[in-house]
Design a protein around this motif. Sequence first.
Motif, PDB file in Angstrom:
ATOM      1  N   ASP A   1       7.712   9.601  13.602  1.00  0.00           N
ATOM      2  CA  ASP A   1       6.261   9.751  13.208  1.00  0.00           C
ATOM      3  C   ASP A   1       6.253  10.106  11.642  1.00  0.00           C
ATOM      4  OD1 ASP A   1       5.846   9.475  15.752  1.00  0.00           O
ATOM      5  OD2 ASP A   1       5.169  11.719  16.168  1.00  0.00           O
ATOM      6  N   GLY A   2       5.171   9.777  11.141  1.00  0.00           N
ATOM      7  CA  GLY A   2       4.978  10.023   9.618  1.00  0.00           C
ATOM      8  C   GLY A   2       3.787   9.247   9.095  1.00  0.00           C
ATOM      9  N   VAL A   3       3.909   9.323   7.735  1.00  0.00           N
ATOM     10  CA  VAL A   3       2.771   8.773   7.137  1.00  0.00           C
ATOM     11  C   VAL A   3       3.171   7.845   5.603  1.00  0.00           C
ATOM     12  CG1 VAL A   3       2.576  10.921   5.588  1.00  0.00           C
ATOM     13  CG2 VAL A   3       0.452   9.219   5.694  1.00  0.00           C
ATOM     14  N   VAL A   4       2.678   6.652   5.682  1.00  0.00           N
ATOM     15  CA  VAL A   4       3.272   5.739   4.571  1.00  0.00           C
ATOM     16  C   VAL A   4       2.923   6.505   3.180  1.00  0.00           C
ATOM     17  CG1 VAL A   4       3.149   3.507   3.746  1.00  0.00           C
ATOM     18  CG2 VAL A   4       3.059   4.013   6.200  1.00  0.00           C
ATOM     19  N   GLU A   5       3.793   6.940   2.526  1.00  0.00           N
ATOM     20  CA  GLU A   5       3.700   7.187   1.347  1.00  0.00           C
ATOM     21  C   GLU A   5       3.262   6.597   0.146  1.00  0.00           C
ATOM     22  OE1 GLU A   5       6.106   9.449  -2.403  1.00  0.00           O
ATOM     23  OE2 GLU A   5       7.031   9.508  -0.367  1.00  0.00           O
ATOM     24  N   TYR A   6       3.954   5.152   0.021  1.00  0.00           N
ATOM     25  CA  TYR A   6       3.323   4.021  -0.682  1.00  0.00           C
ATOM     26  C   TYR A   6       4.242   2.870  -0.355  1.00  0.00           C
ATOM     27  CZ  TYR A   6       7.308   4.275  -3.856  1.00  0.00           C
ATOM     28  OH  TYR A   6       8.719   4.060  -4.720  1.00  0.00           O
ATOM     29  N   LYS A   7       3.197   1.743  -0.804  1.00  0.00           N
ATOM     30  CA  LYS A   7       3.839   0.377  -0.427  1.00  0.00           C
ATOM     31  C   LYS A   7       3.921  -0.258  -1.662  1.00  0.00           C
ATOM     32  CE  LYS A   7       0.864  -2.778   0.816  1.00  0.00           C
ATOM     33  NZ  LYS A   7      -0.050  -3.597   1.467  1.00  0.00           N
ATOM     34  N   ARG A   8       5.062  -0.884  -2.244  1.00  0.00           N
ATOM     35  CA  ARG A   8       5.141  -1.493  -3.559  1.00  0.00           C
ATOM     36  C   ARG A   8       5.491  -3.075  -3.334  1.00  0.00           C
ATOM     37  NH1 ARG A   8      10.187  -0.292  -7.364  1.00  0.00           N
ATOM     38  NH2 ARG A   8      10.978  -2.038  -5.853  1.00  0.00           N
ATOM     39  N   PRO A   9       4.458  -3.882  -3.658  1.00  0.00           N
ATOM     40  CA  PRO A   9       5.029  -5.200  -3.717  1.00  0.00           C
ATOM     41  C   PRO A   9       5.725  -5.647  -4.970  1.00  0.00           C
ATOM     42  CG  PRO A   9       2.642  -4.948  -3.222  1.00  0.00           C
ATOM     43  CD  PRO A   9       3.293  -3.716  -3.682  1.00  0.00           C
TER      44      PRO A   9
END
Length: 343
Positions: free
Chosen positions: A200-208
Motif C-alpha cells: 500500500d502507498g501513495v504515488v510520490e511523483y510520475k516522471r515521463p
Amino acid sequence: MPHNIRIAVSHANGSRHYVMSPWLKKALLIFLVVLITGIASSIAAIYYLNHRSETAEQTLQNMTEQSSELVGQLETLKQKRQQLEQLISNKEEEYAQTIEDKDNQLDYLTKRVSTVEEVLGLEKEADNDAPLAQRLDVAAINSAVRSTMLQLIPSGQPIESYRRSSGYGSRTHPVTGNKKFHLGLDLTADIGTPVYAPADGVVEYKRPSRKKGYGNMLKIDHAFGFMTLYAHLDKFNVNTGNFVKKGDLIGWSGNTGLSTGPHLHYEVRFLGRALDPRRFIAWTPDNFESLFEEEKKVNWASLVKIMENMVATQVQLASEVSPQFERQEDQLDAKENMVTASK
C-alpha cells in the motif's frame, strides 16, 4: 379607304405605291412597342447584371482580403503554438534534468554512506550484534501482524515473471562503461509486462522521459519510511498523488531512458537509503523470517512492536464494537417478539 396609309416609293423606272391597312398598322405599332420594351428590358437587365457583377467582384475581393488576413493570423497562431510547445518541452526537459540530477546526487550520497559505513566498520558491528532470536522473536509474531506487515511494507515480485539481468551493488554500467553502484535490481521482461504495487502507498511523483536516465519513472511512498522506485517503464497507469494498494496495476515495463533492452529497474529504499530489492522480493508469507535475518539496516524489533500495538488496537476496537451490535440485535429481536405477540 380613308383609314389606309399609302406609301409611294419613287425610283428611276417610276414609282410604286404601297397601301398599309389599319390592322397592319396596329400590328406594326405593337411590334414596335414590344421591340422597344424588349430593348429597354435588356438594357435594364444588362445594367442590373453588371451592377451585381461589380458587387460580387467587390465582395470576392473583400473575402480574399479577409482570407489573406485570416491566413496570416493562423500562421501567427501556429508560430505562437510552436513557441509554446517548445517552451513547455524545454521546461519539461529542465524539470526532468533537475530530478535526474537530484537522483544522481542521492545515489552518490547513498554510495558514499555505504562506503563510510564499510570504512568505519558499522556493517561489521551490525553483524556482531546479538543473534536475531534474542532481539526479535519472529516465531511469536502472529498471523495478523504478519499480514499487516506484508501489506504495508514492500514484499513479493513487482512483475509476475522475469529474468534478473543485473543485481544490486557495484557494477560496470552497460551503456556508459563507468564503474557505478547499482542501487536497484534490473528485471528483464518484455515491453508491456504489467507492473504491480508491492505494498500500500501513495504515488510520490510520475516522471515521463523516454530518452534520458531512468526514462519513464514512478516513485511510491509506503508506510514507515519505505519507498519503491520503478524505471524504464513503457506506460503509466497511475498519476502523482494516487493512493494504491498492494497488487494494484501501476504501469507496464518498457525500454525508455538509458537502457540496453526491455526491463524494469526496481529499487527499494528506507529513509532514502537504497536496500537490496532481492531480499524484499523473497519476503513472502512462506519465507517471512528471511528479511529480518538478511536486512539489518532496519530496526525490525521496534517496527514489529509498533505493528503489534496497531493490530492489537484494531482487535480491541473490533471487540468493543461487537457487543454494541449484539445489544442492538437483541433489542431488535425483542421488538420483533413484542410485535408478534401483539398480533
